[in-house]
Design an enzyme around this catalytic site. Structure first.
Site, PDB file in Angstrom:
ATOM      1  N   TYR A   1      69.945   2.940  20.805  1.00 57.35           N
ATOM      2  CA  TYR A   1      69.105   2.485  21.918  1.00 57.35           C
ATOM      3  C   TYR A   1      68.513   3.633  22.731  1.00 57.35           C
ATOM      4  O   TYR A   1      68.142   3.441  23.895  1.00 57.35           O
ATOM      5  CB  TYR A   1      69.924   1.547  22.815  1.00 57.35           C
ATOM      6  CG  TYR A   1      70.139   0.187  22.176  1.00 57.35           C
ATOM      7  CD1 TYR A   1      69.056  -0.583  21.748  1.00 57.35           C
ATOM      8  CD2 TYR A   1      71.410  -0.337  21.995  1.00 57.35           C
ATOM      9  CE1 TYR A   1      69.233  -1.830  21.163  1.00 57.35           C
ATOM     10  CE2 TYR A   1      71.606  -1.593  21.414  1.00 57.35           C
ATOM     11  CZ  TYR A   1      70.503  -2.330  21.009  1.00 57.35           C
ATOM     12  OH  TYR A   1      70.677  -3.566  20.433  1.00 57.35           O
TER      13      TYR A   1
ATOM     14  N   HIS B   1      69.817  -7.599  16.843  1.00 58.68           N
ATOM     15  CA  HIS B   1      68.792  -6.566  16.969  1.00 58.68           C
ATOM     16  C   HIS B   1      68.161  -6.348  15.599  1.00 58.68           C
ATOM     17  O   HIS B   1      68.859  -6.377  14.594  1.00 58.68           O
ATOM     18  CB  HIS B   1      69.414  -5.243  17.448  1.00 58.68           C
ATOM     19  CG  HIS B   1      68.472  -4.085  17.302  1.00 58.68           C
ATOM     20  ND1 HIS B   1      67.508  -3.802  18.237  1.00 58.68           N
ATOM     21  CD2 HIS B   1      68.303  -3.191  16.296  1.00 58.68           C
ATOM     22  CE1 HIS B   1      66.798  -2.760  17.813  1.00 58.68           C
ATOM     23  NE2 HIS B   1      67.261  -2.373  16.648  1.00 58.68           N
TER      24      HIS B   1
HETATM   25  P1  CMP Z   1      67.157  -5.475  21.192  1.00 55.37           P
HETATM   26  O1  CMP Z   1      66.226  -6.100  20.209  1.00 55.37           O
HETATM   27  O2  CMP Z   1      68.512  -5.094  20.722  1.00 55.37           O
HETATM   28  O3  CMP Z   1      66.456  -4.172  21.799  1.00 55.37           O
HETATM   29  C1  CMP Z   1      66.722  -3.696  23.096  1.00 55.37           C
HETATM   30  C2  CMP Z   1      67.633  -4.585  23.863  1.00 55.37           C
HETATM   31  O4  CMP Z   1      67.687  -4.390  25.266  1.00 55.37           O
HETATM   32  C3  CMP Z   1      67.168  -6.014  23.729  1.00 55.37           C
HETATM   33  O5  CMP Z   1      67.329  -6.485  22.414  1.00 55.37           O
HETATM   34  C4  CMP Z   1      68.035  -6.686  24.781  1.00 55.37           C
HETATM   35  O6  CMP Z   1      69.344  -6.903  24.302  1.00 55.37           O
HETATM   36  C5  CMP Z   1      68.131  -5.612  25.871  1.00 55.37           C
HETATM   37  N1  CMP Z   1      67.361  -5.946  27.065  1.00 55.37           N
HETATM   38  C6  CMP Z   1      67.895  -6.309  28.227  1.00 55.37           C
HETATM   39  N2  CMP Z   1      66.948  -6.525  29.142  1.00 55.37           N
HETATM   40  C7  CMP Z   1      65.766  -6.313  28.536  1.00 55.37           C
HETATM   41  C8  CMP Z   1      64.424  -6.400  28.971  1.00 55.37           C
HETATM   42  N3  CMP Z   1      64.085  -6.747  30.206  1.00 55.37           N
HETATM   43  N4  CMP Z   1      63.469  -6.099  28.081  1.00 55.37           N
HETATM   44  C9  CMP Z   1      63.776  -5.742  26.821  1.00 55.37           C
HETATM   45  N5  CMP Z   1      65.060  -5.648  26.354  1.00 55.37           N
HETATM   46  C10 CMP Z   1      66.042  -5.939  27.216  1.00 55.37           C
END
Ligand code: CMP
Length: 141
Positions: free
Chosen positions: A51, A117
Site C-alpha cells: 500500500y 484487493h
Molecule cells: P484496496 O483496493 O485494497 O486499495 C486501497 C485500500 O484503501 C482500499 O481498497 C480500501 O480498503 C482502503 N481505503 C480506505 N478508505 C479509502 C478511501 N477513502 N479511498 C480509497 N481507499 C480507501
C-alpha cells in the site's frame, strides 16, 4: 487486449467471515485460472510495501492496521483482460457504492474493510505480485 495476469489479496475480514471459497468460486466460474494461491500471515512490512502508494493519505494508518499481522489469501489469476474483469467482479472500492452482484456489493459495507484487493493496472500487477511471488512459482496450465 489479450491474456493478462492480476494480483488479488483476500483481506483478513474475507478469511474471518468464511468467504474465501465463495470469492474463489466466482473467479473460477468466470473462467479465470489460478496460477498461484497462498495463505499467509501478512507482515506489517509487506502490508506497507503493498500500500506504499497510499502512504500519507488519511485512511492509510487504519488500512495498515486492518491487514497487518492477520491471515490473508494471496493469488495470481490469469485470463482475458484479467485486470479489468477482476475489478468489475469485485465492484467499487467503497462497498456502499458497489453494484449489487459484485463481491463488495453483495458481501461488504465498510470502505477500509472492503474484503478484497486487486491490481488496478499492469504496472500495479508487476509491483504487487513481486512482493509475494517469484516468477518461477507461477504455474501455467
Ligand atoms: P484496496 O483496493 O485494497 O486499495 C486501497 C485500500 O484503501 C482500499 O481498497 C480500501 O480498503 C482502503 N481505503 C480506505 N478508505 C479509502 C478511501 N477513502 N479511498 C480509497 N481507499 C480507501
Amino acid at each position: 487486449m489479450g491474456v493478462e495476469r492480476t494480483f488479488v489479496m483476500l483481506k483478513p475480514s474475507c478469511v474471518q467471515r468464511g468467504f474465501v471459497g465463495e470469492v474463489i468460486s466466482r473467479f473460477e466460474r468466470k473462467g479465470l485460472r489460478i496460477l498461484q494461491l497462498r495463505v499467509e500471515k501478512l507482515s506489517r512490512e509487506k502490508a506497507e510495501k503493498l500500500y506504499k502508494i497510499h502512504e500519507g493519505k488519511p485512511f492509510y494508518p487504519d488500512l495498515i492496521r486492518a491487514v497487518s499481522g492477520k491471515t490473508v489469501v494471496l493469488m495470481v489469476l490469469e485470463g482475458r483482460e484479467a485486470i479489468n474483469v477482476v475489478r468489475r467482479l469485485i465492484g467499487a472500492t467503497d462497498p456502499a457504492k458497489a453494484e449489487a452482484g459484485t463481491i463488495r456489493g453483495d458481501l461488504a459495507l465498510d470502505i477500509t474493510d472492503n474484503l478484497i484487493h486487486a491490481s488496478d493496472s499492469p504496472e500495479s500487477y508487476e509491483r504487487e505480485h513481486s512482493i509475494f511471488f517469484d516468477e518461477e512459482e507461477l504455474e501455467t496450465y
